[in-house]
Design a protein around this motif. Structure first.
Motif: not given
Length: 151
Positions: A92-100, A108-116, A142-147
């Protein structure tokens, strides 16, 4: 609370999630990144980044809704690798990146807000919280964290 106040209101994933939740119900607007006025998926990430870190690290060039279908370069992943921290196991809090679609450019990207769960700006709707189910997990590339936040 202004952006400067939010930047100093705690750290790590909890600060990311607090800020991200403020964006819920922001209308979908292509290329926008304005809290409550409009954003797309990248605009959400940009807005959270600005609230936590100040100015964006680089300007985002204009892009069409079909930019990924016409260019072929991994522009989103390249930019995220320049400014964010790659992580192997998203939390949670990480940025998720998707291939459609298989073989397509990640767009497409999102921010994980919980386990699912994840928060993202969804075409034709708004910034929403959705289930991070099998369909999305199969497209996650891919997944990334903010600095880290600087006090």
């Amino acid at each position: 609370m202004g952006e400067g106040d939010r930047r100093n209101a705690g750290g790590g994933a909890s600060a990311v999630l607090r800020e991200t939740r403020l964006w819920l119900r922001t209308p979908y607007r292509h290329q926008a990144s304005a809290l409550h006025a409009g954003c797309d998926c990248l605009g959400l990430v940009r807005g959270v980044y600005r609230a936590l870190h100040g100015a964006e690290p680089e300007p985002v060039p204009p892009y069409r809704p079909d930019w990924a279908e016409t260019g072929g370069r991994e522009l989103l992943l390249e930019a995220f690798h320049r400014w964010l921290i790659p992580t192997g196991t998203p939390e949670p809090g990480d940025i998720l990146v998707f291939r459609m679609a298989p073989g397509a450019v990640a767009k497409h990207c999102a921010i994980q807000s919980g386990l699912d769960r994840m928060i993202h700006a969804y075409w034709g709707r708004a910034c929403v919280e959705s289930v991070l189910g099998r369909w999305w997990r199969e497209r996650l590339v891919a997944a990334f964290r903010f600095p880290p936040l600087v006090s």
